[in-house]
Scaffold this active site. Structure first.
Site, PDB file in Angstrom:
ATOM      1  CE1 TYR A   5      27.179   4.236  53.387  1.00 28.12           C
ATOM      2  CE2 TYR A   5      25.180   5.530  53.034  1.00 28.12           C
ATOM      3  CZ  TYR A   5      26.461   5.469  53.337  1.00 28.12           C
ATOM      4  OH  TYR A   5      26.986   6.634  53.617  1.00 28.12           O
ATOM      5  CG  HIS A  30      29.906   7.184  48.644  1.00 29.00           C
ATOM      6  ND1 HIS A  30      29.005   5.808  49.062  1.00 29.00           N
ATOM      7  CD2 HIS A  30      30.486   7.352  49.952  1.00 29.00           C
ATOM      8  CE1 HIS A  30      29.134   5.672  50.272  1.00 29.00           C
ATOM      9  NE2 HIS A  30      29.727   6.392  50.868  1.00 29.00           N
TER      10      HIS A  30
END
Length: 317
Positions: free
Chosen positions: A63, A126
């Site tokens: 992110y 992830h």
């Protein structure tokens, strides 16, 4: 916990000893994923969330290419022990993945430094659909268990888009949690038949993310990079217009629908501003308008449960 007239509900994450706030703070927006934001506003939003009973914060080095973790670590200074902190490993850029044991072990130390802590409550792989499933089962997750044994991670989990792939991995090797995104919302409820009963039966915690389908179920619509085809974008726009005509906000209706799920431990909401924290907390005092919900489902029915491709071709399930 009751703060300012708002009652926060907490739910156990599977068989862990973590009690997550029903509303989770998704931190992707802190990394400017949805547009540039004021760092001071990011800190204020985190402080208000913690002080209002939101205790679950989920981040990733992906992110903002580490920016979200850095900002979150700065904002949590002096508040770390009041939160359940989750982050991820394996994805480091739009098309940059490394699920090797060496990389994820190094990734933990990097995240600890950025987040200004010496342990992560929930360390997750992830977007597993972009990796080699056998590597994730036999190399990545054992490396995370090693980090758990070292005390750097309290619990470990997997995250991703395709619910069936997440279930397949969790059946092959033990995990403490599964986070799936864009699969329990007004546009798609595939999480329920694939993951809900399974995780409840085996004691795995279940986390729902992207209740707004990454912007599809909002007034302003999705960002340009959104992978959904035009038909889904159009349906989301029609749903938003209908809600507006009824005096309702599509985002509020959509998120309240997610929060009504009886089993999910936490619903992650992307938050970046004080106003968004306040808006999220107000959802706890709202209720679902069943008639409006039925009309919205009719509008979205032509594209309901559509899945866009994500990850390696062999992982499309």
């Amino acid at each position: 916990m009751v703060i300012g007239g708002t009652t926060m509900e907490y739910r156990k994450l599977g068989r862990t000893d973590l009690d997550l706030s029903l509303i989770g703070f998704g931190t992707s927006a802190l990394g400017n994923v949805f547009g540039n934001m004021d760092p001071g506003e990011a800190t204020r939003s985190v402080h208000l969330a913690v002080d209002s009973g939101i205790n679950f914060f989920d981040s990733s080095p992906y992110y903002g290419i580490t920016l979200a973790e850095t900002r979150l670590g700065e904002a949590l200074a002096g508040r770390r022990e009041r939160v359940i902190l989750a982050t991820k490993c394996g994805r480091y850029g739009f098309d940059e993945f490394d699920f090797s044991a060496k990389r994820v072990i190094a990734s933990m130390d990097e995240s600890l430094q950025r987040l200004r802590t010496d342990y992560i409550d929930l360390f997750q792989v992830h977007d597993v659909e972009f990796g080699d499933v056998q590597q994730i089962i036999h190399e990545t997750l054992p490396a995370l268990r090693q980090l758990q044994q070292q005390g750097k991670a309290r619990y470990i989990g997997i995250t991703g888009y395709p619910p069936k792939l997440l279930r397949r991995i969790a059946k092959a090797t033990p995990v403490d949690s599964i986070l799936t995104y864009c699969h329990y919302n007004l546009l798609n409820t595939e999480m329920d038949p694939v993951l809900t009963a399974f995780t409840r039966e085996v004691g795995i915690g279940l986390i729902n993310a992207s209740g707004l389908c990454m912007g599809l179920l909002t007034e302003h619509g999705p960002p340009a990079w959104h992978p959904a085809p035009q038909a889904i974008r159009d349906a989301g726009r029609k749903a938003a217009e209908f809600c507006r005509a009824q005096g309702a906000d599509i985002s509020e209706v959509a998120l309240r629908f997610c929060l009504d799920h009886p089993f999910v431990s936490s619903t992650l909401i992307g938050i970046a501003t004080v106003g968004e924290v306040e808006k999220s907390l107000k959802l706890l005092q709202s209720s679902t308008d069943s008639e409006l919900l039925g009309q919205l489902k009719a509008i979205l029915a032509p594209v309901f449960n559509y899945d866009w491709p994500s990850g390696r071709p062999e992982n499309q399930e």
